[in-house]
Design a protein around this motif. Structure first.
Motif, PDB file in Angstrom:
ATOM      1  N   ASP A  49       3.449 -19.315  -3.498  1.00 15.34           N
ATOM      2  CA  ASP A  49       2.376 -19.193  -4.487  1.00 15.34           C
ATOM      3  C   ASP A  49       2.485 -17.848  -5.217  1.00 15.34           C
ATOM      4  O   ASP A  49       2.739 -16.815  -4.588  1.00 15.34           O
ATOM      5  N   ARG A  79       0.038 -15.722  -7.464  1.00 14.97           N
ATOM      6  CA  ARG A  79      -1.311 -15.574  -8.005  1.00 14.97           C
ATOM      7  C   ARG A  79      -1.323 -14.522  -9.115  1.00 14.97           C
ATOM      8  O   ARG A  79      -0.480 -13.632  -9.141  1.00 14.97           O
ATOM      9  N   TYR A  81     -12.708 -13.459 -16.959  1.00 13.66           N
ATOM     10  CA  TYR A  81     -12.094 -14.682 -16.423  1.00 13.66           C
ATOM     11  C   TYR A  81     -12.594 -14.961 -15.003  1.00 13.66           C
ATOM     12  O   TYR A  81     -13.002 -16.093 -14.684  1.00 13.66           O
ATOM     13  N   SER A 119     -14.670 -18.370 -15.301  1.00  5.97           N
ATOM     14  CA  SER A 119     -13.787 -19.542 -15.247  1.00  5.97           C
ATOM     15  C   SER A 119     -14.233 -20.502 -14.145  1.00  5.97           C
ATOM     16  O   SER A 119     -14.485 -20.084 -13.017  1.00  5.97           O
ATOM     17  N   PRO A 120     -14.302 -21.804 -14.444  1.00  2.00           N
ATOM     18  CA  PRO A 120     -14.641 -22.778 -13.394  1.00  2.00           C
ATOM     19  C   PRO A 120     -13.562 -22.863 -12.320  1.00  2.00           C
ATOM     20  O   PRO A 120     -13.813 -23.405 -11.240  1.00  2.00           O
ATOM     21  N   ARG A 121     -12.381 -22.295 -12.583  1.00  4.11           N
ATOM     22  CA  ARG A 121     -11.312 -22.288 -11.590  1.00  4.11           C
ATOM     23  C   ARG A 121     -11.418 -21.097 -10.643  1.00  4.11           C
ATOM     24  O   ARG A 121     -10.705 -21.041  -9.649  1.00  4.11           O
ATOM     25  N   SER A 122     -12.276 -20.151 -10.968  1.00  2.00           N
ATOM     26  CA  SER A 122     -12.406 -18.957 -10.136  1.00  2.00           C
ATOM     27  C   SER A 122     -13.355 -19.223  -8.965  1.00  2.00           C
ATOM     28  O   SER A 122     -14.465 -19.714  -9.161  1.00  2.00           O
ATOM     29  N   PRO A 123     -12.963 -18.872  -7.753  1.00  6.94           N
ATOM     30  CA  PRO A 123     -13.885 -19.061  -6.622  1.00  6.94           C
ATOM     31  C   PRO A 123     -15.142 -18.229  -6.750  1.00  6.94           C
ATOM     32  O   PRO A 123     -16.197 -18.600  -6.230  1.00  6.94           O
ATOM     33  N   SER A 172     -17.009 -17.786  -9.280  1.00  6.78           N
ATOM     34  CA  SER A 172     -18.035 -18.400 -10.127  1.00  6.78           C
ATOM     35  C   SER A 172     -18.689 -19.606  -9.458  1.00  6.78           C
ATOM     36  O   SER A 172     -19.661 -20.149  -9.977  1.00  6.78           O
ATOM     37  N   ARG A 173     -18.164 -20.011  -8.285  1.00  7.44           N
ATOM     38  CA  ARG A 173     -18.609 -21.270  -7.690  1.00  7.44           C
ATOM     39  C   ARG A 173     -19.423 -21.114  -6.407  1.00  7.44           C
ATOM     40  O   ARG A 173     -20.153 -22.032  -6.035  1.00  7.44           O
TER      41      ARG A 173
END
Length: 270
Positions: A102, A104, A199, A203-207, A209-210
């Protein structure tokens, strides 16, 4: 804006001679890490936190809040500069938890600090939300080891492509060196972090933000909250885990155990 250094030092519980020495760097770094928690409530509630110094002072120093790496390390960099240190901002790729192969993006902020009379600069970082985070700065020397009690760290060179050497911060866990993040010594500037911060926060892909993430290091150990999962690591390495019931319990734990002064009428998303 001029940083209110007195208010900051009161917030972290530090008193001493304000000179750019290695002992001051170590003790301020430790006091900051123990004094101000890590948390990402702003992104979870839908906004990117401001990195303006006046806003960081209002939130982290006077507001009883914490923050994540850009907030913590922007604030500490300003403090160290006021104390007479020369600071260079850096950015790393977090490798902790990454699968083999990976790659990142560079999303973690930390800094290089020069100390007069010392043969090498130091890596300083009070914003890495993990039990593998530095408690004190470590010399930027290949294979340097640091026993920042109760933790144990080292810096090593890793294979790289390109003209700059790649460094990796590792933390010792049960006799095994665990990679935390990798970086080069290329300087970054404040506008670079504005982009990265936006970002990571939106970003909805960022942990970040969730789900709620919070960390607090104390003299007794380390608390880590990830969503509804609460993990307490004692100074002797003993780990206790439990799952919180709901967002209401999350708020109670953040206020009571993480010492975070919560915004009035806060409501976390389900």
């Amino acid at each position: 804006m001029t940083l209110d250094l007195d208010a900051y030092l009161t917030r972290i519980g530090w008193s001493g001679e304000r000179r750019p020495t290695l002992e001051v760097l170590r003790s301020v770094h430790r006091a900051h890490l123990l004094g101000i928690p890590f948390e990402n409530l702003d992104p979870v509630l839908g906004s990117a936190p401001s990195l303006a110094l006046e806003d960081l002072e209002a939130k982290l120093v006077r507001g009883g809040r914490g923050g994540y790496c850009y907030e913590h390390n922007t604030l500490l960099a300003a403090v160290l500069s006021r104390l007479g240190f020369r600071v260079t901002l850096l950015t790393a790729r977090v490798v902790l938890g990454a699968a083999p192969g990976d790659v990142r993006p560079r999303t973690h902020m930390m800094m290089e600090v020069e100390v007069a009379g010392e043969p090498a600069p130091y890596l300083a970082d009070v914003g890495f939300g993990s039990t593998g985070a530095l408690i004190e700065p470590i010399a930027l020397v290949a294979d340097a080891e640091l026993r920042d009690t109760p933790r144990h760290h080292r810096l090593v060179h890793t294979p790289h492509v390109g003209p700059l050497e790649t460094w990796e911060l590792q933390a010792e866990k049960s006799g095994v060196w665990e990679p935390q993040y990798a970086f080069t010594r290329e300087p970054f500037e404040a506008p670079d972090y504005e982009v990265i911060n936006w970002y990571i926060a939106t970003s909805p892909r960022s942990p970040f933000s969730r789900a709620v993430y919070a960390q607090r290091t104390t003299a007794r150990g380390h608390l880590a909250l990830s969503g509804l999962n609460l993990v307490e690591t004692a100074a002797d390495g003993t780990v206790e885990e439990r799952r919180l019931a709901d967002s209401a319990e999350v708020l109670r734990v953040l206020a009571r155990d993480f010492a975070i002064r919560l915004p009035r009428d806060i409501r976390l998303p389900d």
